[in-house]
Motif scaffolding. Structure first.
Motif, PDB file in Angstrom:
ATOM      1  N   ILE A  77      35.962  62.567 -17.072  1.00  0.00           N
ATOM      2  CA  ILE A  77      36.213  61.476 -18.022  1.00  0.00           C
ATOM      3  C   ILE A  77      34.867  60.868 -18.468  1.00  0.00           C
ATOM      4  O   ILE A  77      34.628  60.648 -19.657  1.00  0.00           O
ATOM      5  N   ARG A  80      33.015  63.377 -20.751  1.00  0.00           N
ATOM      6  CA  ARG A  80      33.527  63.514 -22.115  1.00  0.00           C
ATOM      7  C   ARG A  80      33.211  62.287 -22.968  1.00  0.00           C
ATOM      8  O   ARG A  80      33.265  62.361 -24.195  1.00  0.00           O
ATOM      9  N   ARG A  81      32.941  61.166 -22.316  1.00  0.00           N
ATOM     10  CA  ARG A  81      32.506  60.001 -23.102  1.00  0.00           C
ATOM     11  C   ARG A  81      31.071  60.161 -23.568  1.00  0.00           C
ATOM     12  O   ARG A  81      30.686  59.648 -24.613  1.00  0.00           O
ATOM     13  N   GLY A 104      38.983  55.749 -28.256  1.00  0.00           N
ATOM     14  CA  GLY A 104      38.040  55.990 -27.159  1.00  0.00           C
ATOM     15  C   GLY A 104      37.603  54.707 -26.465  1.00  0.00           C
ATOM     16  O   GLY A 104      37.771  54.563 -25.245  1.00  0.00           O
ATOM     17  N   ASN A 156      32.385  56.385 -29.341  1.00  0.00           N
ATOM     18  CA  ASN A 156      32.054  56.444 -27.912  1.00  0.00           C
ATOM     19  C   ASN A 156      30.545  56.443 -27.654  1.00  0.00           C
ATOM     20  O   ASN A 156      30.125  56.520 -26.511  1.00  0.00           O
TER      21      ASN A 156
END
Lengths: 245, 264
Positions: A77, A80-81, A104, A156
């Motif tokens: 997680i 992916r940010r 996001g 993001n």
């Protein structure tokens, strides 16, 4: 802002009981703040390379490093940010433009009201200053949707941007403007970009460096202009001449 | 509590109904005559057999016989729910099994122990038909929820992956599909709440009335039945979508692309 490195990456997949290598011992380093254009015939493993960086898929052997850290040791997680991805199709959620952009940040618990200025800024960035954030995303044209998808990813504040054929569903004019946008994003935010395209022209327009992969193997990796001036391999010459499908 | 007992001879006349259905099939060349005949015989054999089994349970009144019967019914419900999946995946049996078991057991316990206060609790006269009705509906709800969820995730894969790529967990990424699957699973029991008594008199109520119960008593029973079914379906399908996340995603929030299959 971040450096990506593939170190002896192999990815196998089995279809109908047969196992084959999608990527075969791929090693390549992408310096921070550069755009690597990845080209090759369809099925060469281009998209798979991207999907290994943000762990939408996992390597079979070898490792992908983000600033020297093996991505398989990073919480997916969090990873992916930091590593944003734009797909071939915009894949927007059936919500308003604003809700798409806020998706996001809201996952991270940020309040929508604190994000409105940022939404405006991002819509300006992707050249959609006149779009009302309240509009349902589905009403926009595909080109506008792809811009919204890029803005959604930028919300993001990623350090790396993976772009998987972001222009292949668009008409030539829209494609050109999206390519320009990619260059703008890089120069404004200093993001490292991995740009997959089957279009040599598009690769040349955005890329700093060029990576050619065929059948999951790295054929050459060089400065983009150097490649277009004269590939150093026979397969490279064939690819440039359009003889590899 | 007097009612007309149906003899085998009288039942024989009812065979005329099957014959008339066969006549329609013959007239329009539907080719269903054989199926009708086989179906009629199967129904006869299956129901007669279960009749004797129930008779045995009722006479013996032993809690363990009743339990064995319930376990068999549960197994049949799970097997049927698995068979209704258009794509078979590893882990579907346990996902559906646990969900149907928990949803049915919870609801049945409340009905038997709290609402009706049946004594002894295993009294087959109450437990078997009520648990059967709950199991049947849980099974349908579970099968629907899982089928719908899998097919939606497959069809909306780009959206799911976009969400994952933005930092969503697998549960967050499939939330819209989970909502749709739950809605699909719960709608049939809700529509039956809406039309019950208007469009049809449910089987259990009809049976009670024929057996001599006062209609207003039978109605209260039926109300309890439709309410408990709504709850059983809701609990079961909620468990299905919760557990099913592990069928479609790895613990690292990766979509198991190969598990979803190239969808129909």
């Amino acid at each position: 802002m971040s450096k990506i490195e593939f170190s002896n990456v192999t990815k196998t997949r089995s279809i109908d009981g047969k196992t084959y290598n999608v990527l075969d011992d791929v090693s390549v380093a992408i310096e921070e703040g550069t755009i690597l254009a990845i080209g090759g015939p369809s099925g060469a493993g281009k998209s798979t390379m991207l999907r290994l960086v943000n762990r939408l898929e996992s390597v079979t052997s070898g490792s992908v490093l983000l600033d020297g850290v093996d991505v398989s040791t990073i919480d997916p997680i969090e990873l992916r940010r930091k590593v944003g991805m734009v797909f071939q199709l915009p894949s927007l959620f059936p919500l308003t433009v604003q809700e798409n952009l806020m998706y996001g940040p809201r996952l991270r618990g940020l309040e929508p009201s604190s994000l409105e200025a940022k939404v405006r800024e991002m819509l300006d960035m992707v050249d959609l200053p006149d779009i009302s954030p309240e509009r349902p995303a589905g009403e926009l044209s595909v080109g506008q949707q792809q811009r919204v998808a890029i803005a959604r990813t930028l919300m993001n504040e990623p350090e790396v941007l993976l772009m998987d054929e972001p222009t292949s569903a668009l008409d030539p004019t829209t494609s050109k403007s999206i390519l320009k946008l990619v260059c703008d994003i890089k120069s404004k935010y200093g993001i490292t970009v991995l740009f997959v395209s089957h279009s040599l022209e598009h690769s040349r327009l955005v890329g700093d460096r060029f990576l050619l992969i065929v059948d999951g193997r790295v054929i050459e990796e060089s400065d983009i202009e150097a490649f277009f001036q004269g590939p150093s391999t026979e397969l490279g010459r064939k690819f440039l001449a359009g003889e590899l499908k | 509590m007097e009612y007309i007992s149906l003899s085998y001879a009288s039942l024989g006349i009812a065979v005329l109904f099957i014959i008339s259905a066969m006549a329609v099939s013959f007239r329009y060349r539907l080719g269903l005559e054989r199926d009708l005949a086989v179906g009629a015989v199967r129904a006869f054999v299956q129901l007669t057999a279960i009749g004797y089994v129930l008779q045995f349970l009722f006479v013996s009144e032993k809690w363990y016989y009743v339990m064995i019967m319930l376990v068999i019914m549960l197994a049949a419900a799970i097997k049927n729910a698995v068979a209704r999946q258009s794509i078979q995946l590893k882990g579907m049996f346990s996902t559906l099994g646990i969900s149907i078991f928990v949803g049915s057991a919870l609801t049945t316990s409340v009905v038997i122990g709290v609402i009706l206060r049946v004594k002894p609790w295993y009294s087959p006269r109450y437990l078997i038909p009520l648990a059967g009705s709950i199991l049947g509906n849980s099974m349908t709800g579970a099968a629907l929820a899982l089928n719908r969820l899998r097919s939606d995730i497959t069809h909306r894969k780009p959206e799911v992956e976009a969400a994952l790529a933005l930092g969503a967990t697998s549960r967050q990424a499939i939330l819209p599909m989970v909502r749709d699957a739950l809605r699909a699973a719960m709608l049939p029991s809700i529509s039956s709440l809406m039309v019950v008594g208007i469009v049809h008199l449910p089987g259990m109520m009809a049976g009670q009335i024929i057996a001599g119960a006062y209609p207003v008593d039978a109605v209260r029973y039926q109300l309890m039945v439709v309410y408990m079914i709504a709850a059983a379906v809701a609990i079961t399908s909620m468990m299905v979508v919760y557990l099913a996340t592990n069928l479609f995603f790895t613990p690292d929030h990766m979509l198991k692309t190969e598990a979803l299959g190239s969808d129909s």
